[in-house]
Design a protein around this motif. Structure first.
Motif, PDB file in Angstrom:
ATOM      1  N   PHE A   1     -14.294  30.373  20.045  1.00 14.65           N
ATOM      2  CA  PHE A   1     -15.543  29.859  20.611  1.00 14.65           C
ATOM      3  C   PHE A   1     -16.531  29.521  19.496  1.00 14.65           C
ATOM      4  O   PHE A   1     -16.607  30.217  18.478  1.00 14.65           O
TER       5      PHE A   1
ATOM      6  N   LYS B   1     -16.593  34.586  29.502  1.00 16.62           N
ATOM      7  CA  LYS B   1     -17.876  33.950  29.175  1.00 16.62           C
ATOM      8  C   LYS B   1     -19.039  34.933  29.041  1.00 16.62           C
ATOM      9  O   LYS B   1     -19.829  34.834  28.100  1.00 16.62           O
TER      10      LYS B   1
ATOM     11  N   GLY C   1     -20.897  28.960  22.652  1.00 16.46           N
ATOM     12  CA  GLY C   1     -20.049  29.583  23.659  1.00 16.46           C
ATOM     13  C   GLY C   1     -19.032  28.634  24.263  1.00 16.46           C
ATOM     14  O   GLY C   1     -18.491  28.888  25.335  1.00 16.46           O
ATOM     15  N   ASN C   2     -18.766  27.536  23.558  1.00 18.18           N
ATOM     16  CA  ASN C   2     -17.779  26.569  24.039  1.00 18.18           C
ATOM     17  C   ASN C   2     -16.405  26.907  23.479  1.00 18.18           C
ATOM     18  O   ASN C   2     -16.275  27.209  22.291  1.00 18.18           O
TER      19      ASN C   2
END
Length: 196
Positions: free
Chosen positions: A60, A193, A64-65
């Motif tokens: 990531f 996440k 946070g991708n």
């Protein structure tokens, strides 16, 4: 000897390793549980049949991708810093059945965190798997930094093991230890996440 991790525990990888870390290995090992079959076991895909646990590493960025995934369908990260040793379908043999080797010095600067997951691709829950563990090892000297026992986890077929992340110029590790459901790491993304 490494730490037997408790859920939610945060440790500094470098402190536990006794100095700067350049390479870590996430090891996963298991044996198919014997004698837990019976009528019900057979109905639910148990009965000691083959068990295929899979180790994955999700990469990531700061936002946070998800930028890349190293798993049995892609054994090497696009940047080459992370390498999976290959898919073990049965858990046969001693020691680690699968390993993900991370060269921390080669992880691109834009990558903030690495999340390690374990999924049971064949779908049985962890109570049907014997001697299952995942661990983080210092690749420089093969010393175990931290270990998680998976076999005591019933009713789940996946685990978010840990997050290794950059903080203040060093790599730290957060032992997440959260059980989940999902035959692949991608099915765990909604659960991952909140930990980023």
């Amino acid at each position: 000897m490494g730490i037997n991790l408790q859920k939610g525990q945060k440790i500094s990888l470098e402190k536990e390793a006794g100095g700067g870390l350049s390479k870590i290995v996430m090891g996963l090992g298991w044996d198919a549980a014997k004698g837990k079959g019976g009528m019900l076991g057979g109905l639910f895909g148990g009965g000691g049949g083959s068990i295929d646990l899979d180790a994955s590493c999700l990469m990531f960025d700061d936002g946070g991708n998800l930028t890349d995934t190293v798993w049995f369908r892609q054994l090497r990260s696009k940047d080459g810093s992370i390498q999976h040793t290959g898919d073990n379908l049965t858990g046969e043999g001693e020691g680690d059945d699968e390993q993900i080797i991370v060269d921390l010095t080669a992880v691109p600067a834009g990558i903030k965190s690495l999340v390690f997951t374990v999924n049971n691709f064949t779908g049985q829950d962890f109570s049907q798997v014997e001697n299952a563990f995942c661990r983080i090892v210092n690749g420089a000297n093969d010393s175990e930094i931290a270990r998680y026992d998976l076999s005591c986890q019933g009713g789940h077929n996946a685990m978010i093991m840990a997050k290794v992340y950059r903080h203040g110029g060093e790599w730290k590790m957060h032992a997440i230890g959260e059980t989940g459901q999902g035959r692949t790491a991608e099915q765990l993304l909604p659960q991952v996440k909140p930990h980023l």
